[in-house]
Design a protein around this motif. Structure first.
Motif, PDB file in Angstrom:
ATOM      1  N   VAL A 227       0.723  -1.211   0.253  1.00  0.00           N
ATOM      2  CA  VAL A 227       0.020   0.041  -0.038  1.00  0.00           C
ATOM      3  C   VAL A 227       0.677   1.424   0.015  1.00  0.00           C
ATOM      4  N   LEU A 228       2.125   1.174   0.665  1.00  0.00           N
ATOM      5  CA  LEU A 228       2.686   2.384   0.795  1.00  0.00           C
ATOM      6  C   LEU A 228       3.792   2.638  -0.278  1.00  0.00           C
ATOM      7  N   ALA A 229       3.863   1.509  -1.398  1.00  0.00           N
ATOM      8  CA  ALA A 229       4.746   1.738  -2.374  1.00  0.00           C
ATOM      9  C   ALA A 229       4.501   3.064  -3.146  1.00  0.00           C
ATOM     10  N   ALA A 230       2.922   3.540  -3.389  1.00  0.00           N
ATOM     11  CA  ALA A 230       2.727   4.584  -4.334  1.00  0.00           C
ATOM     12  C   ALA A 230       3.168   5.797  -3.570  1.00  0.00           C
ATOM     13  N   PRO A 231       2.677   6.355  -2.411  1.00  0.00           N
ATOM     14  CA  PRO A 231       3.217   7.743  -1.838  1.00  0.00           C
ATOM     15  C   PRO A 231       4.625   7.544  -1.671  1.00  0.00           C
ATOM     16  N   LEU A 232       5.201   6.425  -1.635  1.00  0.00           N
ATOM     17  CA  LEU A 232       6.688   6.627  -1.453  1.00  0.00           C
ATOM     18  C   LEU A 232       7.460   7.071  -2.731  1.00  0.00           C
ATOM     19  N   VAL A 233       6.987   6.273  -3.739  1.00  0.00           N
ATOM     20  CA  VAL A 233       7.370   6.769  -5.093  1.00  0.00           C
ATOM     21  C   VAL A 233       7.134   8.374  -5.363  1.00  0.00           C
ATOM     22  N   ALA A 234       5.602   8.836  -5.066  1.00  0.00           N
ATOM     23  CA  ALA A 234       5.379   9.790  -5.372  1.00  0.00           C
ATOM     24  C   ALA A 234       6.208  11.046  -4.865  1.00  0.00           C
ATOM     25  N   ILE A 235       7.010  10.717  -3.522  1.00  0.00           N
ATOM     26  CA  ILE A 235       7.590  12.187  -3.210  1.00  0.00           C
ATOM     27  C   ILE A 235       9.176  11.907  -3.265  1.00  0.00           C
ATOM     28  N   ALA A 236       9.636  10.744  -4.195  1.00  0.00           N
ATOM     29  CA  ALA A 236      11.023  10.406  -4.187  1.00  0.00           C
ATOM     30  C   ALA A 236      11.463  10.598  -5.675  1.00  0.00           C
ATOM     31  N   GLY A 237      10.734  11.009  -6.623  1.00  0.00           N
ATOM     32  CA  GLY A 237      11.296  10.490  -8.094  1.00  0.00           C
ATOM     33  C   GLY A 237      12.598  11.264  -8.297  1.00  0.00           C
ATOM     34  N   ASN A 238      13.138  10.515  -9.286  1.00  0.00           N
ATOM     35  CA  ASN A 238      14.718  10.977  -9.599  1.00  0.00           C
ATOM     36  C   ASN A 238      15.006  10.011 -10.802  1.00  0.00           C
ATOM     37  N   SER A 239      14.028   9.849 -11.669  1.00  0.00           N
ATOM     38  CA  SER A 239      14.455   9.064 -12.843  1.00  0.00           C
ATOM     39  C   SER A 239      13.553   9.439 -14.122  1.00  0.00           C
ATOM     40  N   THR A 240      13.722  10.581 -14.350  1.00  0.00           N
ATOM     41  CA  THR A 240      12.912  11.223 -15.432  1.00  0.00           C
ATOM     42  C   THR A 240      13.172  11.250 -17.075  1.00  0.00           C
ATOM     43  N   LEU A 241      14.702  11.186 -17.177  1.00  0.00           N
ATOM     44  CA  LEU A 241      15.138  11.316 -18.428  1.00  0.00           C
ATOM     45  C   LEU A 241      15.725   9.828 -18.702  1.00  0.00           C
ATOM     46  N   LEU A 242      15.449   9.423 -19.957  1.00  0.00           N
ATOM     47  CA  LEU A 242      16.075   8.262 -20.416  1.00  0.00           C
ATOM     48  C   LEU A 242      16.354   8.456 -22.189  1.00  0.00           C
ATOM     49  N   PHE A 243      17.626   8.549 -22.420  1.00  0.00           N
ATOM     50  CA  PHE A 243      18.059   8.512 -23.873  1.00  0.00           C
ATOM     51  C   PHE A 243      17.613   9.942 -24.377  1.00  0.00           C
ATOM     52  N   LYS A 245      15.050  11.296 -23.670  1.00  0.00           N
ATOM     53  CA  LYS A 245      13.453  11.716 -23.414  1.00  0.00           C
ATOM     54  C   LYS A 245      13.225  12.005 -22.061  1.00  0.00           C
ATOM     55  N   ARG A 246      12.106  12.971 -22.013  1.00  0.00           N
ATOM     56  CA  ARG A 246      11.345  13.327 -20.923  1.00  0.00           C
ATOM     57  C   ARG A 246      10.236  12.398 -20.610  1.00  0.00           C
ATOM     58  N   LEU A 247      10.316  11.620 -19.784  1.00  0.00           N
ATOM     59  CA  LEU A 247       9.298  10.396 -19.662  1.00  0.00           C
ATOM     60  C   LEU A 247       8.347  10.560 -18.269  1.00  0.00           C
ATOM     61  N   TRP A 248       8.480   9.576 -17.630  1.00  0.00           N
ATOM     62  CA  TRP A 248       7.639   9.556 -16.310  1.00  0.00           C
ATOM     63  C   TRP A 248       8.549  10.348 -15.192  1.00  0.00           C
ATOM     64  N   HIS A 249       7.898  10.526 -14.121  1.00  0.00           N
ATOM     65  CA  HIS A 249       8.317  11.254 -13.220  1.00  0.00           C
ATOM     66  C   HIS A 249       9.545  10.178 -12.403  1.00  0.00           C
ATOM     67  N   GLU A 250       8.943   8.989 -12.449  1.00  0.00           N
ATOM     68  CA  GLU A 250       9.905   7.998 -11.989  1.00  0.00           C
ATOM     69  C   GLU A 250       9.766   6.915 -13.084  1.00  0.00           C
ATOM     70  N   GLY A 464      14.299  15.161  -7.145  1.00  0.00           N
ATOM     71  CA  GLY A 464      15.284  14.967  -8.017  1.00  0.00           C
ATOM     72  C   GLY A 464      14.669  15.124  -9.543  1.00  0.00           C
ATOM     73  N   ALA A 465      13.448  14.359  -9.811  1.00  0.00           N
ATOM     74  CA  ALA A 465      12.949  14.557 -11.131  1.00  0.00           C
ATOM     75  C   ALA A 465      12.683  16.039 -11.552  1.00  0.00           C
ATOM     76  N   ARG A 466      11.700  16.788 -10.643  1.00  0.00           N
ATOM     77  CA  ARG A 466      11.470  18.018 -10.878  1.00  0.00           C
ATOM     78  C   ARG A 466      12.997  19.290 -10.974  1.00  0.00           C
ATOM     79  N   TRP A 467      13.631  18.712 -10.173  1.00  0.00           N
ATOM     80  CA  TRP A 467      15.069  19.617 -10.161  1.00  0.00           C
ATOM     81  C   TRP A 467      15.810  19.313 -11.488  1.00  0.00           C
ATOM     82  N   GLN A 468      15.775  18.215 -12.116  1.00  0.00           N
ATOM     83  CA  GLN A 468      16.163  17.783 -13.749  1.00  0.00           C
ATOM     84  C   GLN A 468      15.482  18.441 -14.514  1.00  0.00           C
ATOM     85  N   LEU A 469      14.190  18.446 -14.512  1.00  0.00           N
ATOM     86  CA  LEU A 469      13.356  19.019 -15.342  1.00  0.00           C
ATOM     87  C   LEU A 469      13.412  20.713 -15.415  1.00  0.00           C
TER      88      LEU A 469
END
Length: 661
Positions: A227-243, A245-250, A464-469
């Motif tokens: 159950v806690l996986a979702a809110p944990l990912v929501a506040i910890a994104g740091n993987s938004t760029l791949l090759f 491309k600006r993709l998902w927040h995580e 981290g994701a928003r800092w990159q963007l």
């Protein structure tokens, strides 16, 4: 933990690693049957140990695994893991799948008192040691979920760590899939990719947190972790760029599932599951349910030497290692993974939280761990059965929503509440985490410190994701894409070394990558991958219109498979239409219109470069052959274009450097 305990745990890990090194490749026939029987025997031994109460209870321990990238002076992936490990000479460090990845494991700590602070101190010290050794080799460690400077050519098998286990896994998974791995992720941009091995999995780096739990508490606490996986990912994104491309927040969540997906893309009526998965249902009684489901759904991929009979060891009063079961478990990638281990001769169970990305700083990572552990403590106390308050499908969909949208994700929470992730965390979950850390006896100063880091990050929506963007947005169109991504990685390295949380970081600056030294090295720093192309049998008028619409002077010609077969230049087009006008005049307009194809006017002997071609070499090619563009080709496929305009800035920089020199 005592030195003796640490040694036993490390010895166990070494034994497990050695077992993994003895894998013999994809299992077939009798070898598969033998290994599967061993897995089932281990499972029966585990059930007996649970029935006879062999497992450690009492004070829980916490731990963590830190994955990282290694980059060179040009901020690109550096396949230097084996050299790093040799110089580090420390059992806390080990390899990952790729030579440009490294993993470190911290010692288990008690979940009380200064346990979190001790975990942070050891992480910081080990990373600093890694930086010291890296400086000797011209290498930097980077904590990020997906490295912004990754390129598809980094994922060749030559960059796989030469381990029999990895080679066997790749062979087995690829054979099971029966074809190329297909990656399809759509965010702000869209990525479509085919790759021939599991190496794309190496694009992911995570920070994995472990919590030891009592056997009779495992089922309900595992469900809570789900159950806690979702809110944990929501506040910890740091993987938004791949090759690029600006993709998902995580993006790591989607990429990992697709990168090791052994299912065929051919149409099947049967339902099949990816080996990276959330699970299919709640756990009702014990950890055995998870192992049984995974054994039933996922075939064993690799085997190892079987040098223990766990039932005989139990009869002799000894604790078995359950190597076959653990090896099978290591090839099924649940986002919350059950783990069996042995410390000081006592077996224990852990929940391994795998949804968190690496970085963006050590204090951010430990704050994420504190948030999860505090919620496990408090909500585990409040709810006897969390599954009475939320549907399994909602918990699963929440994870995907959080990975896509971060703190702005809409989540279906307990008892049917629909909340935006940011508001849910600030209003309900941070206070609950605070109460849970206090309940566990974590030092008050540490509770305040770690949760204040999280509070500031969430209130400002500054992960981290928003800092990159936001850094990319501040760059605008200045500089080439490669320069901008290099600047991000250079800034990550500098800010991580400073030790401040991401909510306090200023944006990356273009000059942080030291363009005079690093940015001007290779064609892929400047090439444009958004290329307009035509085919040989297209009418020549299409090329003329493309050049007018897009204000370009060269259009590459490719075949149906994406291979470059020619190029049409603006000058060639002018000559064609001039000749056509003369011919019309001489024949008094009787020439049939529209009869000329692209193949009639294109140049077939095209000068090309690869993504790794040095920039100065590319410029020299343009001058030598008097061409205004160079198609970039990789593996016979057209991947990008570079033009003389793309090199204007670098030429000016080089001229300025020579004048200064």
């Amino acid at each position: 933990m005592s030195r003796t305990a640490r040694k036993e745990e490390r010895d166990g890990n070494v034994a497990s690693a050695r077992a993994h090194k003895r894998v013999e490749g994809a299992l077939e026939g009798e070898r598969r049957r033998e290994f599967t029987r061993a897995v089932l025997t281990d499972l029966r031994a585990l059930e007996r140990m649970l029935d006879e109460d062999w497992f450690e209870r009492g004070e829980p321990r916490i731990g963590a695994e830190q994955e990282m990238f290694l980059v060179d002076a040009h901020w690109r992936p550096a396949p230097a893991a084996l050299d790093m490990l040799e110089r580090l000479d420390d059992p806390h460090f080990t390899t990952e799948l790729a030579k440009f990845n490294l993993e470190l494991n911290v010692d288990p700590q008690p979940f009380r008192g200064d346990g979190l602070a001790r975990l942070e101190r050891q992480l910081t010290a080990l990373l600093e040691r890694c930086r010291e050794v890296g400086r000797e080799l011209g290498i930097h460690p980077v904590l990020v979920g997906i490295l912004p400077t990754l390129r598809t050519q980094d994922f060749g098998l030559e960059n796989m760590v030469p381990s029999p286990r990895y080679e066997a896994l790749n062979a087995a998974m690829t054979a099971m899939r029966g074809g190329a791995y297909e990656i399809s992720i759509k965010g702000i941009d869209e990525l479509l990719l085919r790759h021939d091995s599991v190496m794309v999995e190496a694009a992911n780096c995570s920070f994995q947190v472990h919590l030891q739990v009592a056997p009779d508490e495992f089922a309900r606490l595992y469900n809570l972790a789900q159950v806690l996986a979702a809110p944990l990912v929501a506040i910890a994104g740091n993987s938004t760029l791949l090759f690029g491309k600006r993709l998902w927040h995580e993006t790591r969540i989607a990429l990992f599932q697709q990168a090791v997906d052994t299912r065929s893309s051919r149409t099947h009526l049967r339902e099949r599951h990816a080996r990276v998965w959330f699970g299919s249902r709640w756990v009702r009684r014990s950890v055995v349910e998870i192992f049984k489901e995974d054994i039933a759904r996922f075939r064993s991929l690799v085997g190892t030497d079987l040098d223990e009979d766990p039932i005989e060891k139990l009869d002799a009063g000894e604790v078995p290692w359950l190597k076959a079961l653990r090896l099978h478990n290591s090839t099924v990638y649940r986002w919350n993974r059950p783990c069996y281990g042995v410390i000081e001769g006592r077996p224990h169970l852990r929940i391994e939280c795998r949804v968190l990305p690496s970085g963006p700083s050590v204090v951010d990572e430990v704050a994420n761990a504190a948030f999860w552990l505090g919620l496990m403590s408090e909500l585990g106390h409040r709810h006897e059965d969390i599954t009475r308050h939320i549907e399994f499908d909602h918990a699963q969909r929440n994870l995907w929503a959080a990975a896509r949208d971060g703190m702005g994700a809409s989540l279906v929470w307990l008892d049917g509440q629909e909340r935006e992730a940011q508001a849910l965390v600030l209003d309900q979950l941070l206070p609950a985490a605070e109460a849970g850390l206090r309940r566990a006896g974590i030092d008050e100063a540490d509770v305040a410190r770690y949760l204040s880091v999280l509070d500031k990050r969430v209130r400002n929506r500054r992960d981290g994701a928003r800092w990159q963007l936001s850094s990319l947005q501040a760059f605008g169109d200045r500089g080439a894409p490669g320069e901008r991504h290099n600047a991000l990685v250079a800034a990550l390295v500098a800010r991580q070394a400073a030790g401040r949380p991401v909510a306090e970081w200023d944006r990356a600056r273009r000059d942080e990558a030291d363009s005079s030294k690093a940015n001007n090295q290779r064609v892929d720093q400047y090439m444009k991958t958004d290329v307009f192309t035509v085919q040989e049998d297209d009418p020549v008028e299409l090329v003329a219109d493309l050049m007018t619409w897009e204000r370009i002077r060269h259009v590459p010609v490719e075949d149906a498979e994406g291979k470059l077969v020619g190029i049409v230049s603006y000058r060639a087009l002018l000559r064609h239409f001039a000749n056509e006008a003369k011919e019309r005049a001489s024949t008094r307009g009787r020439r049939r219109a529209g009869s000329t194809s692209v193949g009639d006017v294109m140049r077939r002997d095209v000068i090309t470069v690869g993504p790794d071609t040095p920039t100065l070499e590319a410029i020299a090619l343009m001058r030598r052959y008097r061409v205004g563009c160079l198609p970039v080709v990789q593996g016979g496929q057209l991947v990008a274009m570079v033009t003389e305009d793309d090199f204007m800035n670098i030429a000016a920089e080089l001229l300025e450097q020579r004048l200064r020199g």
